[in-house]
Design an enzyme around this catalytic site. Structure first.
Site, PDB file in Angstrom:
ATOM      1  CB  ALA A   1      -0.958   0.001   1.183  1.00  0.00           C
ATOM      2  CB  THR A   2       4.239   2.153   1.181  1.00  0.00           C
ATOM      3  OG1 THR A   2       3.962   1.887   2.556  1.00  0.00           O
ATOM      4  CG2 THR A   2       5.167   3.356   1.065  1.00  0.00           C
TER       5      THR A   2
ATOM      6  CD  GLN B   1      -5.420  -1.106   9.200  1.00  0.00           C
ATOM      7  OE1 GLN B   1      -5.995  -2.098   9.646  1.00  0.00           O
ATOM      8  NE2 GLN B   1      -4.109  -0.927   9.322  1.00  0.00           N
TER       9      GLN B   1
ATOM     10  CB  CYS C   1       9.613   5.274  20.465  1.00  0.00           C
ATOM     11  SG  CYS C   1       8.377   4.669  21.604  1.00  0.00           S
TER      12      CYS C   1
HETATM   13  C1  LIG Z   1      -0.164  -0.663   6.688  1.00  0.00           C
HETATM   14  C2  LIG Z   1      -0.749   0.517   6.027  1.00  0.00           C
HETATM   15  C3  LIG Z   1      -0.154   1.072   4.884  1.00  0.00           C
HETATM   16  C4  LIG Z   1       1.157   0.576   4.319  1.00  0.00           C
HETATM   17  O1  LIG Z   1       1.015  -0.645   3.681  1.00  0.00           O
HETATM   18  P1  LIG Z   1       2.294  -1.489   3.247  1.00  0.00           P
HETATM   19  O2  LIG Z   1       1.730  -2.558   2.383  1.00  0.00           O
HETATM   20  O3  LIG Z   1       2.854  -2.011   4.519  1.00  0.00           O
HETATM   21  O4  LIG Z   1       3.200  -0.593   2.525  1.00  0.00           O
HETATM   22  C5  LIG Z   1      -0.777   2.144   4.282  1.00  0.00           C
HETATM   23  N1  LIG Z   1      -1.914   2.647   4.767  1.00  0.00           N
HETATM   24  C6  LIG Z   1      -2.521   2.144   5.857  1.00  0.00           C
HETATM   25  C7  LIG Z   1      -3.787   2.746   6.344  1.00  0.00           C
HETATM   26  C8  LIG Z   1      -1.948   1.077   6.530  1.00  0.00           C
HETATM   27  O5  LIG Z   1      -2.537   0.598   7.622  1.00  0.00           O
END
Ligand SMILES: *Cc1c(COP(=O)(O)O)cnc(C)c1O
Length: 400
Positions: free
Chosen positions: A76-77, A184, A331
């Site tokens: 998702a990043t 999420q 942190c």
């Molecule tokens: C975990 C998360 C991401 C990042 O996802 P990755 O696949 O770990 O890069 C982006 N947005 C939300 C809301 C997340 O909880």
């Protein structure tokens, strides 16, 4: 040190374990079926290609789109970066204004920051006390230079669900492209892209019982099709929107995770929501001075975020070594900072530093919830005994 096996895992917003059925589906593609999905001249390639297209369909069926609208990424990043920068660069002649919110994931916030440095204008909408964006504020922020709205579906810290379909409706009326980081929410709550009225949507497998390092960006192809500028360039895979050799085992696992989620979603959510309610009841029955963060109803079934006044989350977590939880604080190397999400919701820094996020999921049991209640109650009571502020608050309360 305690082994992870002896611990209780209650941090499902950070990541989830792989479902055994997901692993089973992946294994052949890590061993015998190792072909490159772009190899068109032999069965190894055909087999890989077929597996990828099956998985694409599994993802599409969960979110109710056509398979062509699913572009695989590394997570998702990357999907957030591709959506936000990709739209900004593609439509920069149309406008330079982007609307987002103060409680987005860093993948969204930092992509917007980069664009700001390049001359784009970004509006960071505030949220209410529950962490929710007001659709009217979105509408009021739109100008004739606005090219993109990007808002989180369900918050990863406090679980609050944004009114995404209402905002999607507004975006559509104004002809503005609408992206949502839906990590999420997908596979847990409403996951239909038409119901949500999004044009672009970021997903990741490891938050829904799939493997890490694989995700997708949904890109609407219908009236009018969304185009975006690729972030990386290479061999033409994923229609050149996201080239690079496909992560076949990851994609297969992601597909299976989507199929499983679709099948169990409604039943699972009820079960997880009832565990969350049990946890909250148990804690609030035995402890005073605790505060629920996020919306009481419009929240993810598995999210419980609570401030335990007079008890710093760091100290509490240290007393709960066998339980995997997350603090409402980050942190850094030098200090503990209150969560920007809680601060944006108007929660005082001091109280924000006492927040704990309980993230419940597929493998949690009632027995685990009861163990966690007992352990948290015991630790909070112990730490409060050491707190002069708590003693004063008790005295004040008894005088009233
Ligand atoms: C975990 C998360 C991401 C990042 O996802 P990755 O696949 O770990 O890069 C982006 N947005 C939300 C809301 C997340 O909880």
């Amino acid at each position: 040190m305690e082994t992870p096996e002896q611990s209780i895992y209650m941090d499902y917003h950070a990541t989830t374990p792989i479902d055994p059925q997901v692993l089973d589906a992946m294994t052949p593609y890590l061993t015998s079926h190792f072909g490159n999905a772009s190899s068109t001249m032999h069965p190894f390639g055909w087999q890989a290609k077929e597996a990828v297209e099956k998985a694409r369909l599994q993802v599409a069926e969960l979110i109710n789109c056509s398979p062509e609208e699913v572009v695989f990424t590394s997570g998702a990043t990357e999907s957030d970066n591709l959506a936000i920068k990709g739209i900004a660069y593609q439509y920069k002649d149309k406008g330079n204004h982007i609307i987002t919110s103060t409680v987005e994931h860093h993948a969204v916030l930092d992509s917007c920051k980069v664009l700001e440095n390049e001359g784009f204008e970004v509006t960071y909408l505030p949220v209410d006390g529950y962490g929710m964006v007001d659709p009217h504020a979105v509408e009021a922020a739109i100008t004739d230079r606005t090219i993109l709205i990007s808002l989180i579906y369900a918050n990863n810290e406090v679980g609050t669900i944004n009114p995404i379909s209402e905002i999607g409706e507004i975006a559509e009326q104004h002809g503005v492209i609408f992206h949502s980081d839906a990590v999420q929410g997908i596979g847990k709550i409403e996951s239909d892209v038409d119901g949500l009225k999004v044009d672009l949507m970021s997903l990741t497998a490891h938050k829904m019982y799939g493997p890490k390092g694989i995700g997708a960006l949904y890109i609407r192809e219908k009236q009018p099709p969304i185009r975006l500028h690729p972030m990386i360039h290479g061999g033409g895979q994923e229609r050149n929107i996201r080239p690079g050799t496909l992560n076949v085992p990851g994609i297969v696992g992601f597909g299976m995770a989507c199929e499983l989620s679709k099948a169990v979603m409604h039943e699972e959510d009820q079960r997880i929501a009832s565990l969350r309610k049990r946890l909250y009841r148990g804690l609030s029955k035995q402890l005073g001075f605790i505060y629920l963060n996020g919306h009481p109803q419009k929240r993810l079934p598995g999210n419980l975020n609570i401030s335990f006044e007079f008890v710093e989350s760091e100290s509490l977590l240290m007393g709960l070594k066998g339980i995997a939880l997350s603090a409402g604080a980050a942190c850094t190397s030098t200090s503990v900072e209150a969560s920007y999400v809680l601060r944006a919701m108007g929660i005082e820094e001091e109280l924000a530093l006492t927040a704990i996020r309980f993230g419940l999921g597929r493998y949690n049991t009632e027995a685990e919830v009861d163990t966690v209640i007992d352990a948290v109650v015991k630790q909070v009571a112990r730490l409060r005994e050491l707190s002069p502020l708590y003693e004063m608050a008790l005295r004040d309360r008894n005088q009233m």
